[in-house]
Design a protein around this motif. Structure first.
Motif, PDB file in Angstrom:
ATOM      1  N   LYS A  80       0.864  -1.172   0.000  1.00 39.64           N
ATOM      2  CA  LYS A  80       0.000   0.000   0.000  1.00 39.64           C
ATOM      3  C   LYS A  80       0.900   1.222   0.000  1.00 39.64           C
ATOM      4  O   LYS A  80       1.734   1.359   0.890  1.00 39.64           O
ATOM      5  CB  LYS A  80      -0.912  -0.055   1.234  1.00 39.64           C
ATOM      6  CG  LYS A  80      -1.850   1.079   1.342  1.00 39.64           C
ATOM      7  CD  LYS A  80      -3.292   0.615   1.425  1.00 39.64           C
ATOM      8  CE  LYS A  80      -4.171   1.843   1.380  1.00 39.64           C
ATOM      9  NZ  LYS A  80      -5.529   1.599   1.077  1.00 39.64           N
ATOM     10  N   TYR A  89      -0.760 -13.475   0.798  1.00 40.13           N
ATOM     11  CA  TYR A  89      -1.835 -14.354   0.358  1.00 40.13           C
ATOM     12  C   TYR A  89      -1.267 -15.706  -0.036  1.00 40.13           C
ATOM     13  O   TYR A  89      -0.204 -15.789  -0.653  1.00 40.13           O
ATOM     14  CB  TYR A  89      -2.566 -13.749  -0.846  1.00 40.13           C
ATOM     15  CG  TYR A  89      -3.389 -12.524  -0.531  1.00 40.13           C
ATOM     16  CD1 TYR A  89      -4.348 -12.556   0.482  1.00 40.13           C
ATOM     17  CD2 TYR A  89      -3.231 -11.344  -1.250  1.00 40.13           C
ATOM     18  CE1 TYR A  89      -5.123 -11.437   0.773  1.00 40.13           C
ATOM     19  CE2 TYR A  89      -3.997 -10.223  -0.971  1.00 40.13           C
ATOM     20  CZ  TYR A  89      -4.942 -10.279   0.047  1.00 40.13           C
ATOM     21  OH  TYR A  89      -5.700  -9.177   0.324  1.00 40.13           O
ATOM     22  N   GLY A  96      -9.095  -8.323  -4.336  1.00 46.84           N
ATOM     23  CA  GLY A  96      -9.526  -7.527  -5.478  1.00 46.84           C
ATOM     24  C   GLY A  96     -11.025  -7.282  -5.513  1.00 46.84           C
ATOM     25  O   GLY A  96     -11.579  -6.901  -6.538  1.00 46.84           O
ATOM     26  N   GLU A  97     -11.677  -7.449  -4.368  1.00 42.20           N
ATOM     27  CA  GLU A  97     -13.132  -7.234  -4.310  1.00 42.20           C
ATOM     28  C   GLU A  97     -13.483  -5.759  -4.131  1.00 42.20           C
ATOM     29  O   GLU A  97     -14.559  -5.320  -4.547  1.00 42.20           O
ATOM     30  CB  GLU A  97     -13.745  -8.069  -3.174  1.00 42.20           C
ATOM     31  CG  GLU A  97     -13.553  -7.542  -1.745  1.00 42.20           C
ATOM     32  CD  GLU A  97     -12.098  -7.588  -1.253  1.00 42.20           C
ATOM     33  OE1 GLU A  97     -11.260  -8.195  -1.936  1.00 42.20           O
ATOM     34  OE2 GLU A  97     -11.827  -6.989  -0.202  1.00 42.20           O
ATOM     35  N   LEU A  98     -12.574  -4.986  -3.528  1.00 41.59           N
ATOM     36  CA  LEU A  98     -12.925  -3.607  -3.159  1.00 41.59           C
ATOM     37  C   LEU A  98     -13.265  -2.737  -4.358  1.00 41.59           C
ATOM     38  O   LEU A  98     -14.294  -2.063  -4.382  1.00 41.59           O
ATOM     39  CB  LEU A  98     -11.786  -2.965  -2.349  1.00 41.59           C
ATOM     40  CG  LEU A  98     -11.529  -3.556  -0.958  1.00 41.59           C
ATOM     41  CD1 LEU A  98     -10.369  -2.813  -0.293  1.00 41.59           C
ATOM     42  CD2 LEU A  98     -12.779  -3.472  -0.102  1.00 41.59           C
ATOM     43  N   ALA A  99     -12.393  -2.739  -5.364  1.00 48.91           N
ATOM     44  CA  ALA A  99     -12.617  -1.892  -6.540  1.00 48.91           C
ATOM     45  C   ALA A  99     -13.924  -2.274  -7.243  1.00 48.91           C
ATOM     46  O   ALA A  99     -14.640  -1.410  -7.757  1.00 48.91           O
ATOM     47  CB  ALA A  99     -11.439  -2.005  -7.505  1.00 48.91           C
ATOM     48  N   ARG A 106      -8.048   0.587  -7.716  1.00 48.72           N
ATOM     49  CA  ARG A 106      -7.462  -0.484  -6.905  1.00 48.72           C
ATOM     50  C   ARG A 106      -6.765   0.133  -5.704  1.00 48.72           C
ATOM     51  O   ARG A 106      -5.934   1.047  -5.852  1.00 48.72           O
ATOM     52  CB  ARG A 106      -6.452  -1.272  -7.747  1.00 48.72           C
ATOM     53  CG  ARG A 106      -7.070  -2.089  -8.874  1.00 48.72           C
ATOM     54  CD  ARG A 106      -7.966  -3.198  -8.365  1.00 48.72           C
ATOM     55  NE  ARG A 106      -8.301  -4.152  -9.425  1.00 48.72           N
ATOM     56  CZ  ARG A 106      -9.099  -5.199  -9.238  1.00 48.72           C
ATOM     57  NH1 ARG A 106      -9.671  -5.430  -8.075  1.00 48.72           N
ATOM     58  NH2 ARG A 106      -9.345  -6.025 -10.236  1.00 48.72           N
ATOM     59  N   ALA A 107      -7.070  -0.368  -4.503  1.00 47.71           N
ATOM     60  CA  ALA A 107      -6.617   0.270  -3.274  1.00 47.71           C
ATOM     61  C   ALA A 107      -5.241  -0.193  -2.815  1.00 47.71           C
ATOM     62  O   ALA A 107      -4.675   0.360  -1.868  1.00 47.71           O
ATOM     63  CB  ALA A 107      -7.638   0.023  -2.162  1.00 47.71           C
ATOM     64  N   ALA A 108      -4.699  -1.227  -3.444  1.00 49.21           N
ATOM     65  CA  ALA A 108      -3.390  -1.743  -3.061  1.00 49.21           C
ATOM     66  C   ALA A 108      -2.795  -2.486  -4.251  1.00 49.21           C
ATOM     67  O   ALA A 108      -3.484  -2.754  -5.231  1.00 49.21           O
ATOM     68  CB  ALA A 108      -3.521  -2.679  -1.857  1.00 49.21           C
TER      69      ALA A 108
HETATM   70  P1  CMP Z   1      -8.879  -3.870  -4.607  1.00 47.25           P
HETATM   71  O1  CMP Z   1      -8.832  -2.487  -4.092  1.00 47.25           O
HETATM   72  O2  CMP Z   1      -9.891  -4.190  -5.646  1.00 47.25           O
HETATM   73  O3  CMP Z   1      -7.444  -4.276  -5.154  1.00 47.25           O
HETATM   74  C1  CMP Z   1      -6.385  -4.413  -4.217  1.00 47.25           C
HETATM   75  C2  CMP Z   1      -6.813  -5.413  -3.164  1.00 47.25           C
HETATM   76  O4  CMP Z   1      -5.896  -5.635  -2.129  1.00 47.25           O
HETATM   77  C3  CMP Z   1      -8.053  -4.921  -2.443  1.00 47.25           C
HETATM   78  O5  CMP Z   1      -9.125  -4.876  -3.361  1.00 47.25           O
HETATM   79  C4  CMP Z   1      -8.130  -5.886  -1.299  1.00 47.25           C
HETATM   80  O6  CMP Z   1      -8.736  -7.086  -1.715  1.00 47.25           O
HETATM   81  C5  CMP Z   1      -6.641  -6.167  -1.032  1.00 47.25           C
HETATM   82  N1  CMP Z   1      -6.124  -5.532   0.201  1.00 47.25           N
HETATM   83  C6  CMP Z   1      -5.472  -6.177   1.192  1.00 47.25           C
HETATM   84  N2  CMP Z   1      -5.107  -5.337   2.153  1.00 47.25           N
HETATM   85  C7  CMP Z   1      -5.534  -4.122   1.801  1.00 47.25           C
HETATM   86  C8  CMP Z   1      -5.472  -2.840   2.426  1.00 47.25           C
HETATM   87  N3  CMP Z   1      -4.885  -2.633   3.616  1.00 47.25           N
HETATM   88  N4  CMP Z   1      -6.046  -1.804   1.783  1.00 47.25           N
HETATM   89  C9  CMP Z   1      -6.631  -1.988   0.601  1.00 47.25           C
HETATM   90  N5  CMP Z   1      -6.732  -3.181  -0.031  1.00 47.25           N
HETATM   91  C10 CMP Z   1      -6.187  -4.239   0.557  1.00 47.25           C
END
Ligand code: CMP
Length: 141
Positions: A80, A89, A96-99, A106-108
């Motif tokens: 991050k 992992y 990758g569910e967040l986006a 994508r947050a990370a």
């Molecule tokens: P997404 O944002 O789609 O893509 C990057 C993914 O990294 C995010 O979804 C989460 O599934 C995973 N992830 C794990 N740890 C973090 C974190 N601290 N902040 C954001 N995403 C994280």
């Protein structure tokens, strides 16, 4: 019916892969509200891809999020803002569910630590089945 207009995504896979994915997804919180038939459609829609060692599977900031991922074989680290998190992992882990859920960048960054086999689920199937079913269920009450 919001499923009707969506073309079904399906990738052939061997029984062993089907069983592994069914177990992983049945136990995932993402699928806790789904009927077995819906889990089965999700399993069918996963596609196996491979990544070399030290390769970004997801890049932080990417605006085009197309897949949800489940690690099949290998391991991957999370970064991050260029900082490596205390999170690795392994087989069976999803990311990758967040986006997809929040229509956000994508947050990370998720980067392979070794050669990896990764299952990816297209965003349309993810949204229609995983998110759509939760909405449908809610609307019934
Ligand atoms: P997404 O944002 O789609 O893509 C990057 C993914 O990294 C995010 O979804 C989460 O599934 C995973 N992830 C794990 N740890 C973090 C974190 N601290 N902040 C954001 N995403 C994280």
């Amino acid at each position: 019916d919001m499923n009707a207009e969506v073309k079904e995504v399906k990738f052939d896979k061997c029984d062993e892969d089907k069983e592994t994915l069914t177990k992983i997804m049945s136990e995932s919180v993402l699928c806790s509200h789904l009927e077995p038939a819906e889990v089965s459609r999700i399993v069918d829609a996963f596609e196996k891809v491979t990544f070399d060692a030290d390769t970004e599977i997801i890049s932080q900031g990417d605006l085009e999020a197309e897949h949800y991922y489940v690690l099949g074989k290998g391991s991957a680290a999370v970064y991050k803002d260029e900082v490596k998190l205390d999170l690795v992992y392994g087989a069976g882990d999803g990311f990758g569910e967040l986006a997809l859920m929040y229509n956000a960048p994508r947050a990370a960054t998720v980067k392979s630590l070794e050669a990896c086999e990764v299952w990816r689920l297209d965003q349309m199937t993810f949204k229609v089945i995983v998110m759509g079913s939760a909405i449908k269920k809610r609307e019934r009450y």
